[in-house]
Design a protein around this motif. Structure first.
Motif, PDB file in Angstrom:
ATOM      1  N   ILE A 239      13.923 107.570  27.939  1.00 11.12           N
ATOM      2  CA  ILE A 239      13.160 106.319  28.005  1.00 11.12           C
ATOM      3  C   ILE A 239      13.906 105.275  27.196  1.00 11.12           C
ATOM      4  O   ILE A 239      14.256 105.514  26.033  1.00 11.12           O
ATOM      5  CB  ILE A 239      11.727 106.508  27.473  1.00 11.12           C
ATOM      6  N   ILE A 240      14.177 104.123  27.808  1.00  5.47           N
ATOM      7  CA  ILE A 240      14.979 103.079  27.164  1.00  5.47           C
ATOM      8  C   ILE A 240      14.201 101.767  27.209  1.00  5.47           C
ATOM      9  O   ILE A 240      14.466 100.889  28.053  1.00  5.47           O
ATOM     10  CB  ILE A 240      16.338 102.930  27.863  1.00  5.47           C
ATOM     11  N   PRO A 241      13.210 101.591  26.341  1.00  5.09           N
ATOM     12  CA  PRO A 241      12.454 100.338  26.335  1.00  5.09           C
ATOM     13  C   PRO A 241      13.252  99.220  25.663  1.00  5.09           C
ATOM     14  O   PRO A 241      14.174  99.466  24.880  1.00  5.09           O
ATOM     15  CB  PRO A 241      11.212 100.695  25.510  1.00  5.09           C
ATOM     16  N   TYR A 242      12.897  97.985  25.972  1.00  2.00           N
ATOM     17  CA  TYR A 242      13.491  96.845  25.290  1.00  2.00           C
ATOM     18  C   TYR A 242      12.433  95.775  25.052  1.00  2.00           C
ATOM     19  O   TYR A 242      11.397  95.711  25.730  1.00  2.00           O
ATOM     20  CB  TYR A 242      14.655  96.242  26.106  1.00  2.00           C
ATOM     21  N   GLY A 243      12.699  94.936  24.093  1.00  2.00           N
ATOM     22  CA  GLY A 243      11.897  93.752  23.843  1.00  2.00           C
ATOM     23  C   GLY A 243      12.831  92.604  23.523  1.00  2.00           C
ATOM     24  O   GLY A 243      13.864  92.791  22.882  1.00  2.00           O
ATOM     25  N   LEU A 244      12.475  91.408  23.974  1.00  2.00           N
ATOM     26  CA  LEU A 244      13.327  90.260  23.674  1.00  2.00           C
ATOM     27  C   LEU A 244      12.470  89.031  23.438  1.00  2.00           C
ATOM     28  O   LEU A 244      11.332  88.919  23.895  1.00  2.00           O
ATOM     29  CB  LEU A 244      14.349  90.017  24.787  1.00  2.00           C
ATOM     30  N   SER A 245      13.076  88.117  22.724  1.00  2.46           N
ATOM     31  CA  SER A 245      12.472  86.807  22.497  1.00  2.46           C
ATOM     32  C   SER A 245      13.591  85.788  22.561  1.00  2.46           C
ATOM     33  O   SER A 245      14.689  86.026  22.035  1.00  2.46           O
ATOM     34  CB  SER A 245      11.772  86.760  21.140  1.00  2.46           C
ATOM     35  N   GLY A 246      13.343  84.681  23.231  1.00  4.73           N
ATOM     36  CA  GLY A 246      14.406  83.698  23.374  1.00  4.73           C
ATOM     37  C   GLY A 246      13.880  82.306  23.621  1.00  4.73           C
ATOM     38  O   GLY A 246      12.691  82.087  23.885  1.00  4.73           O
ATOM     39  N   LEU A 247      14.786  81.368  23.531  1.00  4.83           N
ATOM     40  CA  LEU A 247      14.476  79.957  23.743  1.00  4.83           C
ATOM     41  C   LEU A 247      15.445  79.425  24.781  1.00  4.83           C
ATOM     42  O   LEU A 247      16.664  79.620  24.668  1.00  4.83           O
ATOM     43  CB  LEU A 247      14.621  79.174  22.435  1.00  4.83           C
ATOM     44  N   THR A 248      14.937  78.757  25.821  1.00  5.96           N
ATOM     45  CA  THR A 248      15.785  78.172  26.859  1.00  5.96           C
ATOM     46  C   THR A 248      15.446  76.707  27.036  1.00  5.96           C
ATOM     47  O   THR A 248      14.289  76.298  26.862  1.00  5.96           O
ATOM     48  CB  THR A 248      15.603  78.896  28.208  1.00  5.96           C
ATOM     49  N   ALA A 249      16.455  75.923  27.384  1.00  2.81           N
ATOM     50  CA  ALA A 249      16.252  74.488  27.627  1.00  2.81           C
ATOM     51  C   ALA A 249      17.192  74.056  28.732  1.00  2.81           C
ATOM     52  O   ALA A 249      18.396  74.348  28.680  1.00  2.81           O
ATOM     53  CB  ALA A 249      16.515  73.680  26.364  1.00  2.81           C
ATOM     54  N   ASN A 250      16.667  73.364  29.759  1.00  2.45           N
ATOM     55  CA  ASN A 250      17.471  72.866  30.864  1.00  2.45           C
ATOM     56  C   ASN A 250      17.465  71.346  30.806  1.00  2.45           C
ATOM     57  O   ASN A 250      16.506  70.693  31.208  1.00  2.45           O
ATOM     58  CB  ASN A 250      16.921  73.363  32.203  1.00  2.45           C
ATOM     59  N   TYR A 251      18.549  70.781  30.273  1.00  2.00           N
ATOM     60  CA  TYR A 251      18.640  69.335  30.120  1.00  2.00           C
ATOM     61  C   TYR A 251      18.999  68.657  31.437  1.00  2.00           C
ATOM     62  O   TYR A 251      18.674  67.481  31.640  1.00  2.00           O
ATOM     63  CB  TYR A 251      19.684  68.993  29.055  1.00  2.00           C
ATOM     64  N   GLU A 252      19.648  69.398  32.339  1.00  5.52           N
ATOM     65  CA  GLU A 252      20.053  68.823  33.618  1.00  5.52           C
ATOM     66  C   GLU A 252      18.840  68.498  34.476  1.00  5.52           C
ATOM     67  O   GLU A 252      18.768  67.436  35.098  1.00  5.52           O
ATOM     68  CB  GLU A 252      20.983  69.800  34.334  1.00  5.52           C
ATOM     69  N   SER A 253      17.864  69.415  34.512  1.00  7.11           N
ATOM     70  CA  SER A 253      16.645  69.176  35.289  1.00  7.11           C
ATOM     71  C   SER A 253      15.538  68.569  34.439  1.00  7.11           C
ATOM     72  O   SER A 253      14.423  68.377  34.919  1.00  7.11           O
ATOM     73  CB  SER A 253      16.162  70.490  35.905  1.00  7.11           C
ATOM     74  N   LYS A 254      15.850  68.296  33.167  1.00  5.34           N
ATOM     75  CA  LYS A 254      14.904  67.678  32.221  1.00  5.34           C
ATOM     76  C   LYS A 254      13.653  68.523  32.011  1.00  5.34           C
ATOM     77  O   LYS A 254      12.569  68.000  31.746  1.00  5.34           O
ATOM     78  CB  LYS A 254      14.524  66.272  32.689  1.00  5.34           C
ATOM     79  N   ASP A 255      13.830  69.863  32.132  1.00  2.97           N
ATOM     80  CA  ASP A 255      12.716  70.757  31.816  1.00  2.97           C
ATOM     81  C   ASP A 255      12.601  70.888  30.309  1.00  2.97           C
ATOM     82  O   ASP A 255      13.612  71.006  29.607  1.00  2.97           O
ATOM     83  CB  ASP A 255      12.951  72.141  32.425  1.00  2.97           C
ATOM     84  N   PRO A 256      11.409  70.885  29.762  1.00  7.91           N
ATOM     85  CA  PRO A 256      11.254  71.021  28.308  1.00  7.91           C
ATOM     86  C   PRO A 256      11.671  72.409  27.842  1.00  7.91           C
ATOM     87  O   PRO A 256      11.653  73.378  28.606  1.00  7.91           O
ATOM     88  CB  PRO A 256       9.754  70.792  28.097  1.00  7.91           C
ATOM     89  N   ALA A 257      12.076  72.500  26.586  1.00  8.17           N
ATOM     90  CA  ALA A 257      12.436  73.794  26.014  1.00  8.17           C
ATOM     91  C   ALA A 257      11.234  74.729  26.049  1.00  8.17           C
ATOM     92  O   ALA A 257      10.094  74.310  25.838  1.00  8.17           O
ATOM     93  CB  ALA A 257      12.923  73.611  24.582  1.00  8.17           C
ATOM     94  N   SER A 258      11.486  75.987  26.322  1.00  9.70           N
ATOM     95  CA  SER A 258      10.385  76.942  26.437  1.00  9.70           C
ATOM     96  C   SER A 258      10.779  78.263  25.795  1.00  9.70           C
ATOM     97  O   SER A 258      11.942  78.661  25.803  1.00  9.70           O
ATOM     98  CB  SER A 258      10.019  77.166  27.911  1.00  9.70           C
ATOM     99  N   MET A 259       9.784  78.936  25.251  1.00  7.64           N
ATOM    100  CA  MET A 259       9.984  80.264  24.672  1.00  7.64           C
ATOM    101  C   MET A 259       9.919  81.317  25.774  1.00  7.64           C
ATOM    102  O   MET A 259       9.185  81.173  26.747  1.00  7.64           O
ATOM    103  CB  MET A 259       8.922  80.559  23.620  1.00  7.64           C
ATOM    104  N   ARG A 260      10.687  82.345  25.594  1.00  7.78           N
ATOM    105  CA  ARG A 260      10.699  83.452  26.534  1.00  7.78           C
ATOM    106  C   ARG A 260      10.493  84.735  25.757  1.00  7.78           C
ATOM    107  O   ARG A 260      11.316  85.116  24.928  1.00  7.78           O
ATOM    108  CB  ARG A 260      12.036  83.491  27.272  1.00  7.78           C
TER     109      ARG A 260
END
Length: 744
Positions: A239-260
């Motif tokens: 069993i190989i579980p994972y967890g992640l947390s991240g921040l993404t921002a798309n300035y080209e499409s002017k999407d606001p930064a969002s947590m993942r």
């Protein structure tokens, strides 16, 4: 079909119909159960090692394959109920003289002193497992297929350690029986040991291998004889579980930064001794290596290999069908939804997937896959299901025949999705025969496939055949491919359709008679590749003569003279920079000369230089220069920079009645500096910068990896993309990911 049957009969006649004795059957290592505990620390002081089975007396594979190795290698093996133990003491020609690139896992074979073991657990001379390390202790492992190929993207749980003496380095490892697949109650495996020593300028193996083949060639493996059969495979679940947390921002499409924030994982289950079930839920591939950017001056799509771990085990059962340019299944298409109106692929997240792959018995292999992707309403992308099933039957000594079916099902439940051109289904069915003679001198294949979809328009097939011979002095091959104009495998990679291709090739290999020379070998090669479309029109030809060679210090050189002819089947922008296209039906031909030199990897400072000068489309001229320069801080890493430069001049663009003909030019660069640091064999840092003027993008990717336990990692990944002209950011992401490998 009559034509296909005749070719199959011809190929079958080239091999014996009975299995002869194993080539290196007299090379036998008798392994016994350990007499005590073994601690994996690189120090061979336990009583178990003094009592273990041992072999030495390696044979040189190159530069000569008829001499004993200059450098001594002592190998020992033992086992208990959980592990196979292996050790190798690799003696040096000069005290302290060894060459390594870094402590990075799955290192490049040719630039590292290393010891490797190749294990053919079913003794079928076709599939197996590879383990080993370089002299700095970096691990190297992979799954083997097609007799010699090692897929280094395969990763599993095992332990090793490396230590140094004044005149040798020592490798010690424990490989869990759970990490490999083997048949119950048998007492023979195929095995070979390989040693590469750059300072001594030799590659050697325990069971001798002709120098035209890699030491991984299972056709030449020796025999591992068990005192008692290996432990019966028991319950084997990882069993190989994972967890992640991240921040993404798309300035080209002017999407606001969002947590993942995301949770998911993989499960591996050994159904029996040779069959494995892989399952994934909500997979994430953020830590996968970034693709190395390439300049595309071709008329067709470039190929980038699969690196995602879920698709790796027994991958040859899925993506091994077809040829390099006819791949009915290409796993990188999974998660890409094809819009048939625009021809553009939309990236979609994968919800879950399952794969069953491996051996049903010594003669039969099976692969079955099912993966589900998510719907994206904002882009009109439907939910899609990808599945494949393949069966392969061993024939004669090392040949096989296989059949497969690929199915892509789109669950179209919105008018928007239908309007965007997504088809309800796309299927591909076919078979393949692979020829491999007992001694590996003869190889060949025969392949046929057909696509099925609501767009059925006839001529939706592909077919290919090949036959090759290679010995110590000569190599000959002929390849044939035929693709219908409506062949359309949406889960495959087929960059070109509507053609018949014939490609003969011949090469003479020259080995020097003077053993004191610094030259390893040279070769003279002639190749011609011709294309016709299905209407019988001659459309393409590439012919070249090449002279290349390798020195004993592994520096390389080459000189190539080529001729190209192209009749364009559609309008084509030859500059690939948005200039006016050359017109369909126009004919173009040119000559070009290429030269290449690669320095010896023994040096700390290394470089490879490649140049191309010659004609181009539209009576133009193309100059291409590539340089890859690096310096390594042995064994802690390296810095390198790769540069691709292309200068296209005076491409003639035909005019119209209102506009005179004109000449256009373009220049573009790809620049790839990279820093690769290995603080230890458990802590790695790499940063990769890529400027691609052709795609108008700058990419920065940095990754820190801590392997805190075998096969368990913590990743910190940062990536940026910019517009190069104005250095304006396009998008940015940072991800922290933790996974853990648990064996039950």
């Amino acid at each position: 079909m009559k034509r296909v049957f005749l070719i199959l009969c011809f190929l079958s006649c080239l091999i014996p119909t009975i299995q002869a004795q194993k080539i290196n059957d007299k090379f036998q290592m008798h392994i016994q159960k350990t007499t005590g505990k073994v601690v994996i620390d690189g120090v061979l002081n336990e009583q178990a090692w003094f009592d273990a089975a041992a072999v030495s007396d390696f044979m040189m594979c190159n530069p000569f394959d008829s001499l004993c190795a200059q450098v001594r290698t002592d190998v020992k093996m033992s086992y208990d109920d959980k592990y196979i133990y292996i050790s190798a003491e690799c003696f040096l020609k000069e005290p302290g003289a060894f060459v390594v690139e870094s402590m990075k896992r799955d290192f490049s074979f040719g630039v590292n002193d290393n010891f490797l073991v190749f294990i053919d657990t079913f003794e079928d001379k076709t599939t197996g497992f590879a383990f080993g390390a370089n002299a700095a202790g970096a691990q190297w492992d992979g799954q083997m297929s097609e007799g010699a190929k090692v897929n280094l993207n395969w990763d599993n749980k095992w332990e090793s350690a490396t230590t140094y003496k004044r005149d040798s380095w020592i490798f010690e490892a424990a490989i869990p029986f759970k990490s490999i697949r083997y048949k119950d109650n048998i007492k023979r495996w195929g095995i070979n040991f390989s040693r590469y020593d750059l300072k001594a300028k030799e590659k050697s193996a325990w069971a001798p291998v002709p120098r035209q083949f890699p030491t991984a060639s299972l056709a030449y493996a020796g025999v591992l004889v068990w005192e008692t059969p290996p432990p019966s495979p028991k319950k084997n679940i990882s069993i190989i579980p994972y967890g992640l947390s991240g921040l993404t921002a798309n300035y080209e499409s002017k999407d606001p930064a969002s947590m993942r924030n995301q949770l998911g994982g993989d499960i591996k289950v050994a159904i029996n001794s040779g069959l494995n079930l892989d399952m994934t839920l909500n997979p994430d591939f953020s830590q996968v290596d970034v693709d190395r950017q390439q300049t595309n001056l071709d008329r067709f799509e470039l190929f980038y290999p699969e690196k995602r771990q879920f698709f790796i085990e027994n991958s040859d059962l899925f993506d091994g069908f077809g040829t390099e340019s006819i791949r009915p299944f290409f796993s990188r298409r999974i998660g890409l939804a094809l819009n048939n109106k625009t021809g553009i692929y939309e990236q979609t997240p994968i919800t879950y997937g399952a794969r069953v792959s491996g051996k049903l018995n010594p003669d039969w292999r099976i692969g079955a896959l099912n993966v589900q992707s998510q719907r994206i309403d904002s882009k009109g992308v439907p939910t899609q299901n990808y599945s494949m099933i393949a069966l392969q039957r061993k024939l004669f000594a090392r040949s096989n025949i296989g059949v497969y079916m690929v199915n892509k099902e789109s669950f179209i439940d919105m008018d928007l999705q239908k309007a965007n051109g997504y088809q309800p289904y796309n299927r591909d069915v076919g078979f393949e025969y692979n020829l491999a003679s007992k001694d590996n001198f003869w190889t060949g294949s025969l392949f046929y496939s057909k696509t099925i979809s609501p767009l059925n328009q006839g001529n939706d097939f592909s077919q290919a055949a090949s036959l090759a011979y290679a010995d110590n002095n000569w190599a000959f091959s002929i390849k044939e491919q035929w693709v219908g104009e409506h062949y359309n495998p949406e889960v495959g990679y087929v960059p070109r359709i509507n053609y018949l291709q014939i490609q003969p090739e011949a090469a003479k290999i020259f080995y020097p008679k003077n053993k004191n020379t610094n030259l390893f070998y040279t070769s003279l090669k002639l190749m011609s590749m011709s294309y016709w479309n299905n209407q019988g029109t001659y459309t393409d030809n590439t012919t070249y003569v090449a002279y290349d060679g390798t020195m004993k210090d592994r520096s390389t050189f080459g000189l190539y003279l080529s001729y190209d002819f192209v009749k364009l089947l559609y309008d084509f922008d030859a500059t690939r920079m948005g200039n006016t296209a050359l017109k369909r039906g126009t004919e173009h031909d040119w000559y070009a000369v290429n030269a290449r030199y690669g320095s010896s990897p023994i040096k700390l400072f290394t470089y490879t230089l490649t140049s191309r000068f010659g004609g181009y489309f539209g009576n133009g001229w193309r100059t291409g220069l590539t340089a890859d320069i690096g310096y390594r801080f042995q064994p802690y890493g390296s810095v390198s920079v790769a540069v691709d430069y292309n200068d296209i001049q005076d491409v003639e663009i035909p005019g119209t009645d209102k506009m005179l003909a004109k000449k256009v030019s373009s220049q573009f660069w790809i620049i790839r500096p990279k820093i690769d640091i290995t603080f230890s064999n458990k802590l790695f840092f790499a940063t990769f910068f890529q400027l691609n003027q052709q795609t108008k993008n700058i990419n920065l990717n940095a990754r820190l990896q801590w392997r805190y336990k075998p096969a368990s990692d913590l990743f910190l990944v940062y990536t940026d993309n910019y517009f190069p002209e104005i250095m304006q950011i396009r998008n940015r992401a940072i991800v922290l990911k933790l996974n853990y490998w648990l064996n039950l």
